[in-house]
Design a protein around this motif. Structure first.
Motif, PDB file in Angstrom:
ATOM      1  N   ILE A  33      -9.149   7.728  24.610  1.00 34.00           N
ATOM      2  CA  ILE A  33      -9.456   9.157  24.579  1.00 34.00           C
ATOM      3  C   ILE A  33     -10.716   9.406  25.398  1.00 34.00           C
ATOM      4  O   ILE A  33     -11.735   8.734  25.216  1.00 34.00           O
ATOM      5  CB  ILE A  33      -9.587   9.689  23.133  1.00 34.00           C
ATOM      6  N   ILE A  34     -10.634  10.372  26.311  1.00 34.71           N
ATOM      7  CA  ILE A  34     -11.742  10.659  27.224  1.00 34.71           C
ATOM      8  C   ILE A  34     -12.094  12.142  27.161  1.00 34.71           C
ATOM      9  O   ILE A  34     -11.295  12.978  26.749  1.00 34.71           O
ATOM     10  CB  ILE A  34     -11.402  10.273  28.682  1.00 34.71           C
ATOM     11  N   ASP A  35     -13.306  12.451  27.574  1.00 33.65           N
ATOM     12  CA  ASP A  35     -13.740  13.836  27.690  1.00 33.65           C
ATOM     13  C   ASP A  35     -14.701  13.928  28.865  1.00 33.65           C
ATOM     14  O   ASP A  35     -15.586  13.069  29.019  1.00 33.65           O
ATOM     15  CB  ASP A  35     -14.424  14.310  26.404  1.00 33.65           C
ATOM     16  N   LYS A  36     -14.522  14.950  29.676  1.00 22.47           N
ATOM     17  CA  LYS A  36     -15.346  15.041  30.891  1.00 22.47           C
ATOM     18  C   LYS A  36     -16.792  15.435  30.608  1.00 22.47           C
ATOM     19  O   LYS A  36     -17.681  15.175  31.436  1.00 22.47           O
ATOM     20  CB  LYS A  36     -14.718  16.020  31.876  1.00 22.47           C
ATOM     21  N   GLU A  37     -17.043  16.055  29.437  1.00 23.49           N
ATOM     22  CA  GLU A  37     -18.414  16.435  29.104  1.00 23.49           C
ATOM     23  C   GLU A  37     -19.252  15.188  28.833  1.00 23.49           C
ATOM     24  O   GLU A  37     -18.782  14.256  28.174  1.00 23.49           O
ATOM     25  CB  GLU A  37     -18.437  17.353  27.886  1.00 23.49           C
ATOM     26  N   PRO A  38     -20.500  15.164  29.295  1.00 26.08           N
ATOM     27  CA  PRO A  38     -21.326  13.972  29.059  1.00 26.08           C
ATOM     28  C   PRO A  38     -21.742  13.801  27.602  1.00 26.08           C
ATOM     29  O   PRO A  38     -21.991  12.685  27.152  1.00 26.08           O
ATOM     30  CB  PRO A  38     -22.555  14.207  29.955  1.00 26.08           C
ATOM     31  N   ASN A  39     -21.799  14.901  26.866  1.00 29.92           N
ATOM     32  CA  ASN A  39     -22.216  14.862  25.460  1.00 29.92           C
ATOM     33  C   ASN A  39     -21.260  15.705  24.619  1.00 29.92           C
ATOM     34  O   ASN A  39     -20.634  16.655  25.125  1.00 29.92           O
ATOM     35  CB  ASN A  39     -23.640  15.416  25.304  1.00 29.92           C
ATOM     36  N   PRO A  40     -21.129  15.391  23.339  1.00 33.74           N
ATOM     37  CA  PRO A  40     -20.279  16.198  22.468  1.00 33.74           C
ATOM     38  C   PRO A  40     -20.739  17.656  22.452  1.00 33.74           C
ATOM     39  O   PRO A  40     -21.928  17.955  22.562  1.00 33.74           O
ATOM     40  CB  PRO A  40     -20.469  15.550  21.091  1.00 33.74           C
ATOM     41  N   ARG A  41     -19.800  18.574  22.298  1.00 36.68           N
ATOM     42  CA  ARG A  41     -20.101  20.000  22.277  1.00 36.68           C
ATOM     43  C   ARG A  41     -20.879  20.366  21.025  1.00 36.68           C
ATOM     44  O   ARG A  41     -20.651  19.805  19.957  1.00 36.68           O
ATOM     45  CB  ARG A  41     -18.812  20.815  22.344  1.00 36.68           C
ATOM     46  N   ILE A  42     -21.755  21.335  21.171  1.00 37.32           N
ATOM     47  CA  ILE A  42     -22.533  21.811  20.036  1.00 37.32           C
ATOM     48  C   ILE A  42     -22.049  23.205  19.643  1.00 37.32           C
ATOM     49  O   ILE A  42     -21.369  23.881  20.410  1.00 37.32           O
ATOM     50  CB  ILE A  42     -24.047  21.835  20.344  1.00 37.32           C
ATOM     51  N   GLY A  43     -22.391  23.623  18.451  1.00 36.69           N
ATOM     52  CA  GLY A  43     -22.119  24.992  18.044  1.00 36.69           C
ATOM     53  C   GLY A  43     -20.907  25.159  17.158  1.00 36.69           C
ATOM     54  O   GLY A  43     -20.139  24.230  16.915  1.00 36.69           O
ATOM     55  N   GLN A  44     -20.754  26.388  16.665  1.00 33.93           N
ATOM     56  CA  GLN A  44     -19.688  26.721  15.736  1.00 33.93           C
ATOM     57  C   GLN A  44     -18.335  26.807  16.424  1.00 33.93           C
ATOM     58  O   GLN A  44     -17.349  26.250  15.973  1.00 33.93           O
ATOM     59  CB  GLN A  44     -19.989  28.061  15.044  1.00 33.93           C
ATOM     60  N   ARG A  45     -18.259  27.582  17.500  1.00 37.80           N
ATOM     61  CA  ARG A  45     -17.003  27.857  18.211  1.00 37.80           C
ATOM     62  C   ARG A  45     -15.968  28.378  17.221  1.00 37.80           C
ATOM     63  O   ARG A  45     -16.218  29.358  16.544  1.00 37.80           O
ATOM     64  CB  ARG A  45     -16.563  26.632  19.001  1.00 37.80           C
ATOM     65  N   GLY A  46     -14.801  27.757  17.106  1.00 39.47           N
ATOM     66  CA  GLY A  46     -13.784  28.268  16.187  1.00 39.47           C
ATOM     67  C   GLY A  46     -13.951  27.671  14.803  1.00 39.47           C
ATOM     68  O   GLY A  46     -13.462  26.577  14.538  1.00 39.47           O
ATOM     69  N   PRO A  47     -14.640  28.357  13.872  1.00 40.94           N
ATOM     70  CA  PRO A  47     -14.987  27.718  12.599  1.00 40.94           C
ATOM     71  C   PRO A  47     -13.977  27.903  11.466  1.00 40.94           C
ATOM     72  O   PRO A  47     -14.116  27.290  10.422  1.00 40.94           O
ATOM     73  CB  PRO A  47     -16.304  28.396  12.226  1.00 40.94           C
ATOM     74  N   GLY A  48     -12.971  28.751  11.626  1.00 41.42           N
ATOM     75  CA  GLY A  48     -12.060  29.038  10.522  1.00 41.42           C
ATOM     76  C   GLY A  48     -10.972  27.983  10.383  1.00 41.42           C
ATOM     77  O   GLY A  48     -10.245  27.702  11.336  1.00 41.42           O
ATOM     78  N   ILE A  49     -10.865  27.374   9.203  1.00 40.53           N
ATOM     79  CA  ILE A  49      -9.834  26.363   8.929  1.00 40.53           C
ATOM     80  C   ILE A  49      -8.921  26.921   7.839  1.00 40.53           C
ATOM     81  O   ILE A  49      -9.348  27.137   6.700  1.00 40.53           O
ATOM     82  CB  ILE A  49     -10.440  25.025   8.448  1.00 40.53           C
ATOM     83  N   TRP A  50      -7.653  27.141   8.165  1.00 37.61           N
ATOM     84  CA  TRP A  50      -6.715  27.755   7.232  1.00 37.61           C
ATOM     85  C   TRP A  50      -6.023  26.722   6.355  1.00 37.61           C
ATOM     86  O   TRP A  50      -6.017  25.531   6.679  1.00 37.61           O
ATOM     87  CB  TRP A  50      -5.695  28.587   8.005  1.00 37.61           C
ATOM     88  N   PRO A  51      -5.439  27.152   5.232  1.00 39.56           N
ATOM     89  CA  PRO A  51      -4.865  26.203   4.272  1.00 39.56           C
ATOM     90  C   PRO A  51      -3.876  25.189   4.854  1.00 39.56           C
ATOM     91  O   PRO A  51      -3.906  24.027   4.460  1.00 39.56           O
ATOM     92  CB  PRO A  51      -4.188  27.126   3.248  1.00 39.56           C
ATOM     93  N   ARG A  52      -3.005  25.591   5.774  1.00 40.25           N
ATOM     94  CA  ARG A  52      -2.056  24.603   6.306  1.00 40.25           C
ATOM     95  C   ARG A  52      -2.777  23.486   7.042  1.00 40.25           C
ATOM     96  O   ARG A  52      -2.400  22.320   6.932  1.00 40.25           O
ATOM     97  CB  ARG A  52      -1.032  25.274   7.226  1.00 40.25           C
ATOM     98  N   SER A  53      -3.827  23.825   7.775  1.00 41.02           N
ATOM     99  CA  SER A  53      -4.597  22.785   8.458  1.00 41.02           C
ATOM    100  C   SER A  53      -5.341  21.905   7.459  1.00 41.02           C
ATOM    101  O   SER A  53      -5.460  20.688   7.660  1.00 41.02           O
ATOM    102  CB  SER A  53      -5.585  23.412   9.444  1.00 41.02           C
TER     103      SER A  53
END
Length: 545
Positions: A33-53
């Protein structure tokens, strides 16, 4: 499988990519698994987790998402220029807890923390995200995929069997596959969002605060992940030039201060980004050996908080199927059902979130238009060609309702499998109880046999012994009237439904024999009378069934 290189390359280490990688590793499939960003993303971004998830994270043995997630605050709207409450409203409809739905309320968790949790679980399987590694291009053949990667200016050729593109809306995978991404962009409905640390006198940390109007407004949701003074903010309104804001921290501070009728002290702007509603989706989720998931496959307005959840569910649907194909247990045609099952779901999801957005703009209320459909418990694939229901007759031209509201009075193949608690393990002590959700895991199918007595289940169990125990597990569920004395059985578990929750949730009568095959993604794959139905279901899954 390729003995030198992992057979699966996951591009993008957001929630969709991490869930895909974790599900594959739990199935014993090596992953890079790879990611082009040099560091993990910070911040809330999409914070809502619904019951099925939350249910899917439970199946993945990731309880921290539910345990550490915060309840969704009540939205408090204020009278213009004051701290006087105008209206309180709920961002999510209320759902009463029930035995069949253990995760009955959504939770809030910033993506930064969610990613940390998922990476830690992935690392338990000796798999770490390679940050700063970018996919430049790839070529595929009938035998595999050759990817060109770069890291620190050094190019690498990497041979693998499959690629999962979870690299976002601007990612390489979808673009190189040539998939269409049709839809609309609403520049006029931009928002500036991010994480900020501030102290505001008189502003409680219980509510989700909303000031101003949709023409010029601010929302502040308290978060504890960056400190006791942390907030996720959104600035929105057609009167604001948000492009300028994104380049000017002081302008952000000034505008927030102008919308707050109280004294405010700014400590730090953690991150921010301009977001504009893009309402788009692909025409298909795969091409050959390459797949897309999450934002790489679909984007929409943030209203309804369905994006991250849909991406996680994409990944879960794909990964168990890919694992069986990678092990040589299933034909590659099984992978075609990923696109076939997810396309109708995402299409309907875009309609739901766009409708909410339009109502919010019209009513000046971001909590308007909320319905239980957002819980995602009614998502189904009844229309799929790999589900089988011997109790519900097939109807030619039956409308697809893939994103419906959960109807607990109806259950058929393709639906979410319900939970049932307090199942007594036959022959064990009263304290030794199980839940059905405790049985379901992403590395095997679970055959649940409801039968009046163990003798009624025995012929069915005998026919199941032909299936590989590493990918098929079995459980007999007996009614509360059955004996709980020790029993000899070829089933992996014999359970007594001492409180009747399972029989109620699965709509089975106590004197009835009925068999449910639960897929690795917690979906009812089949509802059949007996062994022949089970064999028929698995003939569409396994090569040698």
């Amino acid at each position: 499988m390729n003995s030198v290189h992992p057979p699966v390359l996951v591009v993008g280490a957001g929630p969709a990519g991490l869930v895909a990688a974790l599900t594959l590793r739990q199935n014993g499939i090596p992953v890079r698994i790879i990611d082009k960003e040099p560091n993990p993303r910070i911040g809330q971004r999409g914070p809502g987790i619904w019951p099925r998830s939350l249910e899917l994270f439970n199946f993945l043995n990731v309880p921290e998402v539910n345990d550490m997630g915060k309840p969704v605050p009540t939205v408090r709207l204020y009278k213009p220029g004051t701290l006087e409450t105008l209206k309180d409203s709920l961002m999510a409809p209320l759902m009463e807890p029930s035995p069949a739905i253990p995760f009955h309320s959504p939770k809030m968790m910033g993506q930064q923390l969610l990613d940390v949790i998922l990476r830690r679980h992935l690392e338990k399987f000796s798999c770490s995200v390679e940050m700063g590694t970018e996919l430049c291009s790839f070529e595929q053949s009938d035998e595999g995929v050759t990817a060109i990667l770069t890291k620190n200016g050094v190019s690498e050729t990497f041979d693998t069997k499959w690629i999962i593109g979870a690299d976002g809306a601007k990612g390489v995978v979808r673009k190189q596959l040539g998939l269409t991404f049709l839809g609309e962009t609403r520049d006029e409905d931009r928002i500036l969002t991010g994480d900020i640390r501030l102290q505001a006198v008189g502003l409680d940390r219980v509510h989700w605060h909303r000031f101003g109007s949709l023409n010029r407004g601010l929302s502040l949701r308290p978060t504890d992940e960056v400190g006791e003074d942390g907030w996720q903010f959104m600035l929105f309104g057609r009167e604001l030039d948000l492009t300028k804001f994104a380049e000017n921290e002081e302008l952000v501070f000034e505008t927030i201060a102008s919308l707050l009728p109280i004294e405010v002290t700014f400590n730090k702007l953690v991150w921010m980004s301009v977001f504009r509603p893009n309402i788009r989706m692909v025409n298909k989720f795969s091409e050959g050996r390459v797949f897309v998931a999450g934002d790489a496959a679909h984007v929409h307005s943030p209203t309804g908080a369905q994006g991250l959840n849909s991406g996680v569910q994409d990944a879960f649907n794909l990964a168990w199927k890919l694992a069986l194909v990678a092990k040589g247990l299933a034909d590659k045609s099984l992978l075609e059902t990923y696109s076939a099952e997810r396309l109708p779901v995402i299409s309907e999801m875009l309609n739901v979130t766009t409708t909410i957005l339009n109502k919010a703009i019209k009513s000046n209320d971001i909590s308007t238009g909320r319905s239980p459909v957002l819980f995602m418990l009614g998502i189904n694939c009844r229309f799929s060609n790999i589900v089988l229901d011997e109790f519900v007759p097939a109807v030619e031209g039956k409308p697809i309702n893939a994103y419906g509201i959960l109807d607990e009075a109806h259950l058929e193949a393709g639906d979410r499998a319900p939970d049932a608690p307090n199942m007594l393990l036959a022959g064990r002590g009263e304290s030794d109880v199980k839940t059905l959700f405790g049985l379901y895991r992403p590395w095997y199918h679970t055959i649940v046999v409801f039968a009046p007595t163990l003798a009624d289940a025995t012929p069915i169990l005998g026919a199941l012994e032909a299936f590989d125990n590493s990918v098929v597990q079995s459980a007999v569920v007996l009614p509360s009237s059955a004996s709980v004395t020790p029993v000899a059985s070829s089933a992996d578990l014999v359970l007594v439904d001492q409180e009747g929750h399972a029989y109620s949730a699965y709509l089975v009568e106590a004197d009835q024999t009925k068999v449910f095959v639960i897929r690795p993604d917690g979906v009812v794959g089949a509802v059949v009378h007996g062994a022949e139905g089970v064999k028929k279901y698995f003939s569409n899954i396994f090569l040698d069934a």
